[in-house]
Structures are given as C-alpha cells and as structure tokens.
Write an enzyme that holds these catalytic residues in place. Structure first.
Site, PDB file in Angstrom:
ATOM      1  N   SER A 143      -7.431  -4.021   2.926  1.00  0.00           N
ATOM      2  CA  SER A 143      -7.459  -3.561   1.530  1.00  0.00           C
ATOM      3  C   SER A 143      -7.541  -4.764   0.607  1.00  0.00           C
ATOM      4  O   SER A 143      -7.038  -5.850   0.943  1.00  0.00           O
ATOM      5  CB  SER A 143      -6.174  -2.781   1.205  1.00  0.00           C
ATOM      6  N   TYR A 156       2.996  -2.410   0.808  1.00  0.00           N
ATOM      7  CA  TYR A 156       1.670  -2.042   1.344  1.00  0.00           C
ATOM      8  C   TYR A 156       0.773  -3.280   1.389  1.00  0.00           C
ATOM      9  O   TYR A 156       0.106  -3.548   2.400  1.00  0.00           O
ATOM     10  CB  TYR A 156       1.078  -0.965   0.436  1.00  0.00           C
ATOM     11  N   LYS A 160      -1.274  -5.197   4.491  1.00  0.00           N
ATOM     12  CA  LYS A 160      -2.728  -5.397   4.506  1.00  0.00           C
ATOM     13  C   LYS A 160      -3.068  -6.888   4.622  1.00  0.00           C
ATOM     14  O   LYS A 160      -4.093  -7.240   5.217  1.00  0.00           O
ATOM     15  CB  LYS A 160      -3.357  -4.755   3.267  1.00  0.00           C
TER      16      LYS A 160
HETATM   17  N1  LIG Z   1      -8.441   4.876  -0.658  1.00  0.00           N
HETATM   18  C1  LIG Z   1      -8.355   3.628  -1.058  1.00  0.00           C
HETATM   19  O1  LIG Z   1      -8.486   3.334  -2.258  1.00  0.00           O
HETATM   20  C2  LIG Z   1      -8.113   2.525  -0.053  1.00  0.00           C
HETATM   21  C3  LIG Z   1      -8.243   1.216  -0.518  1.00  0.00           C
HETATM   22  C4  LIG Z   1      -8.040   0.174   0.369  1.00  0.00           C
HETATM   23  C5  LIG Z   1      -7.730   0.438   1.689  1.00  0.00           C
HETATM   24  N2  LIG Z   1      -7.596   1.709   2.122  1.00  0.00           N
HETATM   25  C6  LIG Z   1      -7.258   1.918   3.529  1.00  0.00           C
HETATM   26  O2  LIG Z   1      -8.211   2.759   4.143  1.00  0.00           O
HETATM   27  C7  LIG Z   1      -7.606   3.476   5.218  1.00  0.00           C
HETATM   28  C8  LIG Z   1      -7.884   4.970   5.047  1.00  0.00           C
HETATM   29  O3  LIG Z   1      -7.298   5.381   3.840  1.00  0.00           O
HETATM   30  P1  LIG Z   1      -7.714   6.712   3.023  1.00  0.00           P
HETATM   31  O4  LIG Z   1      -7.889   6.291   1.613  1.00  0.00           O
HETATM   32  O5  LIG Z   1      -8.764   7.440   3.739  1.00  0.00           O
HETATM   33  O6  LIG Z   1      -6.282   7.440   3.092  1.00  0.00           O
HETATM   34  P2  LIG Z   1      -5.843   8.900   3.543  1.00  0.00           P
HETATM   35  O7  LIG Z   1      -4.423   9.007   3.201  1.00  0.00           O
HETATM   36  O8  LIG Z   1      -6.799   9.912   3.018  1.00  0.00           O
HETATM   37  O9  LIG Z   1      -6.036   8.817   5.138  1.00  0.00           O
HETATM   38  C9  LIG Z   1      -5.164   8.100   5.953  1.00  0.00           C
HETATM   39  C10 LIG Z   1      -5.198   8.729   7.337  1.00  0.00           C
HETATM   40  O10 LIG Z   1      -4.320   8.018   8.205  1.00  0.00           O
HETATM   41  C11 LIG Z   1      -3.585   8.976   8.957  1.00  0.00           C
HETATM   42  N3  LIG Z   1      -2.313   8.447   9.438  1.00  0.00           N
HETATM   43  C12 LIG Z   1      -1.213   8.143   8.717  1.00  0.00           C
HETATM   44  N4  LIG Z   1      -0.214   7.737   9.522  1.00  0.00           N
HETATM   45  C13 LIG Z   1      -0.697   7.781  10.785  1.00  0.00           C
HETATM   46  C14 LIG Z   1      -0.142   7.485  12.050  1.00  0.00           C
HETATM   47  N5  LIG Z   1       1.130   7.070  12.196  1.00  0.00           N
HETATM   48  N6  LIG Z   1      -0.925   7.645  13.152  1.00  0.00           N
HETATM   49  C15 LIG Z   1      -2.200   8.076  13.035  1.00  0.00           C
HETATM   50  N7  LIG Z   1      -2.778   8.382  11.853  1.00  0.00           N
HETATM   51  C16 LIG Z   1      -2.026   8.229  10.743  1.00  0.00           C
HETATM   52  C17 LIG Z   1      -3.388  10.146   7.997  1.00  0.00           C
HETATM   53  O11 LIG Z   1      -3.042  11.339   8.669  1.00  0.00           O
HETATM   54  C18 LIG Z   1      -4.737  10.189   7.311  1.00  0.00           C
HETATM   55  O12 LIG Z   1      -5.670  10.987   8.001  1.00  0.00           O
HETATM   56  C19 LIG Z   1      -6.118   3.133   5.170  1.00  0.00           C
HETATM   57  O13 LIG Z   1      -5.830   2.107   6.093  1.00  0.00           O
HETATM   58  C20 LIG Z   1      -5.938   2.612   3.761  1.00  0.00           C
HETATM   59  O14 LIG Z   1      -4.835   1.747   3.644  1.00  0.00           O
HETATM   60  C21 LIG Z   1      -7.784   2.775   1.270  1.00  0.00           C
END
Ligand SMILES: NC(=O)c1ccc[n+]([C@@H]2O[C@H](COP(=O)([O-])OP(=O)(O)OC[C@H]3O[C@@H](n4cnc5c(N)ncnc54)[C@H](O)[C@@H]3O)[C@@H](O)[C@H]2O)c1
Length: 251
Positions: A143, A156, A160
C-alpha cells in the site's frame, strides 16, 4: 493471454481488489485458485463464475492466512487439484482505523497477523514447489500507506512497510532460484476497505483532486500491474514496489 495456462492463487479473492485480480488474471489466460475466509463462500463462488465465464478453471477454497496449518493444507489441496501453482498473489488484508495513541493491542496483532505474517506463511507454503521447478512469481499487495504513514492508519501502514521489506528480502533470497517477488502499492481504490474513511463526497473529491489523474482508483486498475509482475513481461524486475495510485505519491 500473457498468463496462458498458468495457475494463480489469490488470497482475499472474494471481493475488492482480489476479486478483480481473479477475474482479470483469468482474462489474461490463467486458471485461478480463489481463497478467502470461510464465511465468504458465496462471494467466492460468484468470483469463480466470472473466472469460468472467461473460459478458465476456478477452484474455491477457504483459508485464514494467519493459520499456518490451514495455509499449508490449502496449498497442498490446490496443488493436487490444479497441478501446480505458478503465481501467488498475497492480497488478503485488513484495515481498521485508529489513532496510534488509542490503538488496542488486539487490533495491532490482527493487522500484523493478516497483513504481514500472512504473506510469510503463504509464501513459505508455496516456495518448495517453486524452488523445485526453478521458477515462480509472488506478487504482494502492499500500500502507499507503507511508503508514507497515514493518520489513523499507523498500525496498518507499519504492516504494509513490512510487506515491502519482505518483498525486497524474499527477492534477494530467491532470485538465484528463478523466483521473482514484487509488490504493488495501491493508492485509494474504491473497495469496501478503500471507502472506509471516504464516506463523504467532499472527502472523495478532495482525494481525487490530489491525484495527477484527478480520479480515485477502481479494483480493475490493479490488474495490469499485477499481470506484469506475474508474467515474463517483468523478466528483469524483482524486489520492487510499484505505486499504483494515479499519481498521488511519487517516491
Ligand atoms: N482499497 C484500497 O484503497 C487499498 C489501498 C492500498 C492497499 N490495499 C490492499 O489491497 C488488498 C485488498 O484490499 P481491498 O481494498 O480489496 O479490501 P477488502 O476489504 O475489500 O478485501 C480484503 C479481503 O481480504 C480478506 N481477508 C481478511 N482477512 C483475511 C484472512 N485472515 N485470511 C484470508 N483472507 C482474509 C477479506 O475477507 C476480503 O475478501 C489488501 O491487502 C489491502 O490492504 C487496498
């Protein structure tokens, strides 16, 4: 079809970025192992439908990436079913907002367990087969927060930053065995997590305006960079972390 006949295992693939990656990588030719927490079974099945609609094989399997024994079981089952896993996408993640001075210990531990330890457990479970074949690709979803701490996301952001460090060290340790490890650093992507602290339209407008491209990201924006790191297109790239943020941050 740059991923033609590769098998990709995606964690956290029932929604958001993980679901977009499952679908997008299937459209690039890959068979997909869709993994997520057990209670996401219905959502995983829906993603499997999209993978199959792209003409590829899908397998759904529940996982908790913090549980070492379960992670090893899932990798063994998926490998038996699909033949081999060529690409691992460590996408599962959690974010709960809190100031650091109000953070409870359980929240700290949960973030490090899922976002940092989860990467290590899934990677280590998949490495033996990649080492045996002398080839493999790991893509970690880090991230922008890991580059630059963000208020209310200190815990968080620390996980990351760890994901970026793990990427660099795995790459150095594994490069001579044909295994590539890279990370993506998404900016603000409009998923359940991304909208977490952007409930108000004025906040969304503010952050969209802060990007060079003047928009927030969609999950599909992560697909191209992930396919790049998952394929031979990035044949001389390892240990890197690429910002995918529409020009919100430049380091
Ligand atoms: N959305 C953003 O703005 C953003 C920005 C930077 C990084 N990210 C990263 O991208 C990735 C996906 O995020 P997203 O935005 O799709 O979020 P989201 O919350 O929609 O999806 C996260 C997924 O991870 C799963 N998860 C959580 N804990 C878990 C566990 N213990 N075991 C297995 N699965 C688990 C959840 O069930 C969910 O399906 C994450 O690593 C997040 O940190 C997201």
């Amino acid at each position: 079809m740059i991923l033609k006949d590769k098998t990709v295992l995606v964690t956290g693939a029932s929604r958001g970025i993980g679901a977009a990656l499952a679908k997008g990588m299937a459209e690039a030719g890959a068979d997909i192992v869709i993994t997520d927490l057990e209670h996401e079974a219905n959502a995983m099945a829906a993603v499997a439908g999209q993978v199959e609609a792209a003409g590829r094989r899908a397998m759904c399997i529940p996982i908790d990436v913090t549980n070492k024994a379960r992670v090893e079981e899932v990798v063994a089952e998926a490998t038996a079913e699909m033949g081999q896993i060529d690409v691992l996408v460590n996408n599962a993640g959690v974010l709960k907002l809190s100031r650091l001075d109000a953070l409870d210990e359980a929240t700290w531990d949960q973030h490090f367990d899922v976002n940092a330890k989860g990467i290590m457990l899934c990677t280590n479970a998949i490495l033996p087969q990649m080492k045996e074949r002398g080839t493999g690709r790991i893509v970690n979803i880090a991230s922008l927060a890991g580059r630059q701490g963000i208020e209310q996301q200190g815990h968080y952001a620390a996980t990351k930053a760890t994901a970026i460090t793990l990427t660099r060290v795995y790459a150095q340790e594994l490069g001579n065995q044909g295994i590539y490890v890279n990370a993506l650093c998404p900016g603000i992507i409009m998923t359940e997590m991304g909208q977490n602290n952007l409930q108000k339209q004025e906040d969304r407008d503010y952050w969209a305006g802060a990007t060079a491209l003047r928009r927030l990201g969609e999950p599909e924006d992560i697909v191209g960079p992930a396919v790049f790191f998952a394929s031979d297109l990035s044949g001389f790239v390892t240990g890197q972390a690429l910002n995918v943020c529409g020009g919100l941050y430049f380091h």
